[in-house]
Design a protein around this motif. Structure first.
Motif, short mmCIF file in Angstrom:
data_model
loop_
_atom_site.label_atom_id
_atom_site.label_comp_id
_atom_site.label_asym_id
_atom_site.label_seq_id
_atom_site.Cartn_x
_atom_site.Cartn_y
_atom_site.Cartn_z
N LEU A 90 13.19 3.05 11.43
CA LEU A 90 12.03 2.21 11.71
C LEU A 90 10.77 3.05 11.82
CD1 LEU A 90 11.30 -0.79 12.44
CD2 LEU A 90 11.33 -0.05 14.81
N LEU A 91 10.87 4.19 12.52
CA LEU A 91 9.70 5.05 12.68
C LEU A 91 9.28 5.66 11.34
CD1 LEU A 91 10.55 6.84 16.06
CD2 LEU A 91 9.04 4.90 15.68
N LEU A 92 10.25 5.99 10.51
CA LEU A 92 9.93 6.55 9.20
C LEU A 92 9.22 5.52 8.33
CD1 LEU A 92 10.38 9.15 7.56
CD2 LEU A 92 12.40 8.05 6.59
N VAL A 93 9.74 4.29 8.34
CA VAL A 93 9.11 3.21 7.56
C VAL A 93 7.70 2.95 8.10
CG1 VAL A 93 9.23 0.76 7.04
CG2 VAL A 93 11.28 2.14 6.90
N MET A 94 7.57 3.00 9.41
CA MET A 94 6.26 2.78 10.03
C MET A 94 5.28 3.85 9.56
SD MET A 94 5.40 2.65 14.04
CE MET A 94 4.81 1.12 14.62
N PHE A 95 5.73 5.08 9.51
CA PHE A 95 4.85 6.15 9.09
C PHE A 95 4.43 5.99 7.62
CE2 PHE A 95 2.77 10.07 9.01
CZ PHE A 95 3.12 10.73 7.86
N HIS A 127 2.78 18.24 5.38
CA HIS A 127 2.81 17.35 6.55
C HIS A 127 3.92 16.33 6.42
CE1 HIS A 127 1.53 14.79 9.75
NE2 HIS A 127 1.26 13.80 8.95
N LEU A 128 3.99 15.74 5.20
CA LEU A 128 5.00 14.72 4.97
C LEU A 128 6.39 15.30 5.08
CD1 LEU A 128 5.65 11.84 4.13
CD2 LEU A 128 5.60 12.60 1.78
N TYR A 129 6.57 16.48 4.45
CA TYR A 129 7.89 17.13 4.48
C TYR A 129 8.30 17.42 5.92
CZ TYR A 129 11.50 20.61 3.98
OH TYR A 129 12.67 21.30 4.10
N HIS A 130 7.29 17.84 6.70
CA HIS A 130 7.61 18.18 8.10
C HIS A 130 8.12 16.96 8.84
CE1 HIS A 130 7.15 20.14 12.02
NE2 HIS A 130 6.77 18.95 12.43
N VAL A 131 7.40 15.83 8.64
CA VAL A 131 7.82 14.63 9.37
C VAL A 131 9.16 14.14 8.86
CG1 VAL A 131 7.24 12.23 9.86
CG2 VAL A 131 5.45 13.94 9.85
N ALA A 132 9.33 14.20 7.52
CA ALA A 132 10.60 13.72 6.95
C ALA A 132 11.75 14.59 7.42
CB ALA A 132 10.51 13.70 5.43
N SER A 133 11.52 15.91 7.46
CA SER A 133 12.62 16.78 7.87
C SER A 133 12.92 16.61 9.34
CB SER A 133 12.31 18.23 7.56
OG SER A 133 11.21 18.67 8.32
N SER A 134 11.89 16.27 10.15
CA SER A 134 12.18 16.03 11.56
C SER A 134 13.01 14.78 11.70
CB SER A 134 10.89 15.93 12.37
OG SER A 134 10.23 14.71 12.09
N LYS A 135 12.80 13.81 10.78
CA LYS A 135 13.62 12.61 10.82
C LYS A 135 15.04 12.94 10.40
CE LYS A 135 10.36 9.51 11.67
NZ LYS A 135 9.60 10.41 12.54
N LEU A 136 15.19 13.87 9.42
CA LEU A 136 16.52 14.26 8.99
C LEU A 136 17.25 14.95 10.12
CD1 LEU A 136 15.77 15.56 5.41
CD2 LEU A 136 17.05 13.52 6.00
N ILE A 137 16.49 15.81 10.86
CA ILE A 137 17.10 16.47 12.00
C ILE A 137 17.61 15.41 12.96
CG2 ILE A 137 16.61 17.84 14.07
CD1 ILE A 137 14.57 19.37 12.30
N THR A 138 16.81 14.34 13.13
CA THR A 138 17.23 13.28 14.03
C THR A 138 18.51 12.65 13.53
OG1 THR A 138 14.89 12.90 14.28
CG2 THR A 138 16.36 11.31 15.29
N PHE A 139 18.61 12.50 12.18
CA PHE A 139 19.82 11.90 11.64
C PHE A 139 21.02 12.78 11.88
CE2 PHE A 139 19.85 7.90 9.52
CZ PHE A 139 18.51 7.55 9.53
N GLN A 140 20.84 14.11 11.70
CA GLN A 140 21.95 15.01 11.97
C GLN A 140 22.37 14.84 13.41
OE1 GLN A 140 23.34 16.47 9.62
NE2 GLN A 140 21.76 16.38 8.08
N TYR A 141 21.35 14.73 14.28
CA TYR A 141 21.61 14.58 15.70
C TYR A 141 22.36 13.27 15.94
CZ TYR A 141 20.54 12.99 20.37
OH TYR A 141 20.60 12.47 21.64
N CYS A 142 21.94 12.18 15.22
CA CYS A 142 22.59 10.90 15.43
C CYS A 142 24.04 10.97 14.99
CB CYS A 142 21.86 9.80 14.66
SG CYS A 142 20.23 9.52 15.32
N ASN A 143 24.29 11.68 13.88
CA ASN A 143 25.67 11.77 13.43
C ASN A 143 26.52 12.56 14.39
OD1 ASN A 143 25.61 10.24 11.09
ND2 ASN A 143 24.52 11.86 10.04
#
Lengths: 194, 454
Positions: free
Chosen positions: B420-425, B35-51
């Motif tokens: 922020l969302l990652l820290v919140m989680f 579960h954690l990996y899934h959420v973290a990787s979705s955040k990483l995807i977001t970072f790729q998207y942000c870059n």
């Protein structure tokens, strides 16, 4: 000065075919359709290959930034298909007229604004190195705000027209697609029966 | 800001969480880890998207008032290569330097009349076009025939797939933050339904805005503008995404989430899109549109609209303002010419004030989270540095009101939200912790950050 430049640009601008094509299309389309020609392509300087049965879309227009479309007129165009094509041509011509005029006005007014501001500052249009002098973004902000508020009413009217055109064209496209699908199904049924 | 620097924090944090998981000797480790990996990787995807976004916007923002073409070496921004071909003014400039017998040093030009002569000479040459240039223009004409190989790419661009991914990640954060046991099927259904609803809304938005998108640099390569897809097909695609999406949310998750999804589509397509050209109120409506997905995630998990859902929505709502106002600062010319009513054009002072106001509101909202028992008290403490940084940039934007401060604020907002969302989680108040509090003797609170158990 600015007006002279605009007039010169207008003189060198290729006579736009859509305004003339839309009037000649209705009269010439019958004859053109028999020959398989496309009346729209007359002024645009491009002729789609004769074997092609689809519409062709070109690069953005210099003035309106809209891409012109040359419509295919099938030899046995039904009344519905003709209505669709004419609606699309009319929308295209109306959009072209609006945006070409609007963008030209924007460029012209922007030049005049820059000129008047530079004059007030005591600067020339081109500095020593020959580079065109520009104002900073903050100075231009006054012009952008002014231009937007002046043209708001025009935009509201255009929005209404555009939404009407868009819905009408999409609805007609739906009807044509349905008609073609039924025609194809009927054709298949006939083949199966034979 | 390098890609490496912005990618490092979440990866490091994710690594830290995995270590923490192992050391706590958790009972159901595999599920938590997945579960954690899934959420973290979705955040990483977001970072790729942000870059990716950063690369796209850096090159776009560099245009200023002059039309400089993008460097061809950047393969990711290849859809914008057409800019070079389509810039007619540049063609005239090239013709002046190569064709006409003009003295190379511009300083010899004393009067404007000589410049005008050169320009008119270049224009007349332009009209007598040699055969090579004509065929080049001919090549720019494309047949309006839909190719099935191109269809996935076209539909991805039509549905703004990257924005949709960001929306789905905010919805999944809302789901993850809800104080209920985690259900994988519900999570997947909610994410899928939200994604489909977002695709539908984005497609209708592009369907409505074809001539306006043609006239703005940022949007002139969209599929409907380029004629790669017909308006009818765009509407059908939107219906094929929206109806199953909302149905999935209503029947597969719960009616409240379905209603929120349908309402959000309506708000975006029928309120925000036309309002963009009528009044500056569109920004506030758009902020609500951005705030609803995390609320949908929360209601998907809990089935009710709690204070926690509204807080999450409030954080997303406040975030929209520094993000959008900073972005719109550099697009004032296009908005003015295109007829868009944006604060940056009509009320520049208000634009900057609102951005700063909402940066500060983020600090306040982060402090409210532990009060509502959504997170522990570590959340406002850990998030304070990043919230203070974005508030600082918001203040700089408010004071300086120039391009560089607006760009800094915009790029900061791109990494601020996922972080922020990652820290919140990670600071989420564990459901089990509340239950175990009575059982634990001596109250050994070994970890400041607790990971939620499924």
């Amino acid at each position: 000065m600015a007006a002279a430049r605009v007039l010169r640009a207008g003189g060198c601008y290729r006579r736009h075919p859509l305004s003339s094509a839309s009037s000649s299309a209705s009269s010439g389309s019958g004859r053109a359709a028999e020959r398989g020609e496309r009346p729209d392509s007359v002024g645009l300087g491009f002729r789609p290959p004769p074997h092609s049965h689809s519409d062709w879309i070109g690069p953005p227009d210099k003035h309106s930034n809209l891409r012109p479309v040359i419509f295919y007129v099938p030899p046995e165009e039904s009344a519905l298909e003709r209505r669709l094509r004419e609606a699309r041509q009319e929308a295209q011509a109306s959009n072209q007229r609006f945006w070409a005029r609007h963008n030209r006005a924007f460029r012209q007014e922007k030049e005049e604004f820059i000129y008047s501001r530079l004059k007030a500052k005591g600067l020339e249009m081109r500095d020593e190195s020959g580079q065109k002098a520009t104002l900073s973004a903050e100075e231009m902000a006054d012009f952008y705000k002014d231009f937007l508020s002046k043209n708001l009413k025009k935009h509201l009217q255009y929005n209404r027209d555009w939404y009407k055109h868009n819905f009408r064209i999409t609805f007609l496209m739906g009807q044509v697609a349905l008609m073609r699908a039924l025609r194809w199904l009927r054709g298949r049924k006939r083949n199966v029966e034979q | 800001m390098s890609a490496a620097r912005s990618c490092r924090p979440p990866r490091a944090l994710a690594g830290l969480f995995v270590w923490r998981l192992r050391s706590t000797g958790a009972r159901q480790m595999p599920c938590r880890f997945v579960h954690l990996y899934h959420v973290a990787s979705s955040k990483l995807i977001t970072f790729q998207y942000c870059n990716f976004l950063k690369r796209m916007y850096v090159t776009q923002c560099n245009k200023d008032l002059s039309q400089r073409a993008k460097p061809k070496s950047d393969s990711i921004v290849s859809p914008f290569h057409e800019l070079q071909q389509l810039d007619q003014e540049k063609k005239v400039v090239h013709k002046i330097s190569s064709a006409s017998p003009v003295p190379q040093s511009w300083s010899e030009m004393s009067s404007r009349n000589e410049l005008r002569k050169i320009k008119s000479a270049a224009e007349t040459e332009d009209s007598v076009v040699p055969g090579g240039a004509e065929s080049k223009e001919d090549r720019q004409w494309k047949e309006m025939k839909l190719r099935l190989d191109d269809l996935p790419g076209i539909l991805a661009r039509l549905s703004k797939i990257k924005l949709t991914a960001l929306v789905v990640s905010t919805a999944s954060t809302g789901f993850a933050m809800a104080p209920v046991p985690f259900e994988l099927t519900c999570f997947l259904l909610a994410s899928l339904g939200t994604g489909l609803a977002s695709c539908a809304a984005n497609s209708i938005n592009q369907f409505f805005e074809v001539p306006f998108d043609s006239n703005m640099n940022r949007t002139k390569n969209r599929p409907l503008v380029r004629g790669q897809i017909s308006p009818l097909l765009a509407v059908c695609f939107a219906a094929c995404c929206g109806i199953p999406g909302v149905a999935l949310l209503t029947l597969g998750v719960n009616p409240l989430t379905g209603a929120l999804g349908a309402f959000n589509i309506f708000l975006y397509t029928c309120c925000y899109t036309p309002l963009k050209r009528m009044s500056i109120a569109n920004t506030w409506v758009g902020a609500v549109v951005g705030a609803i997905p995390p609320i949908m995630g929360w209601t998907a998990a809990t089935g009710s609209l709690d204070a926690g859902a509204l807080l999450l929505g409030g954080i997303l709502y406040s975030w929209q303002f520094p993000h959008f106002n900073a972005l719109s600062w550099g697009l004032r010319e296009d908005y003015s010419r295109g007829g868009y009513c944006m604060m940056s054009v009509t009320h520049p002072g208000l634009c900057r004030r609102v951005a700063l106001r909402h940066c500060l509101a983020l600090i306040g909202l982060s402090a409210v989270a532990p009060v509502l028992n959504i997170t522990t008290w570590t959340f406002p403490i850990i998030s304070l540095p990043i919230n203070l940084y974005i508030s600082y940039l918001g203040f700089r934007f408010y004071r300086d009101a120039d391009r560089s401060s607006s760009r800094k604020l915009f790029f900061c907002s791109l990494w601020h939200l996922p972080l922020l969302l990652l820290v919140m989680f990670t600071c989420k108040k564990s459901v089990l912790e509340k239950e175990d509090k009575g059982e634990l003797r001596g109250g050994s609170h070994e970890m400041a950050m607790e990971i939620r158990l499924p």
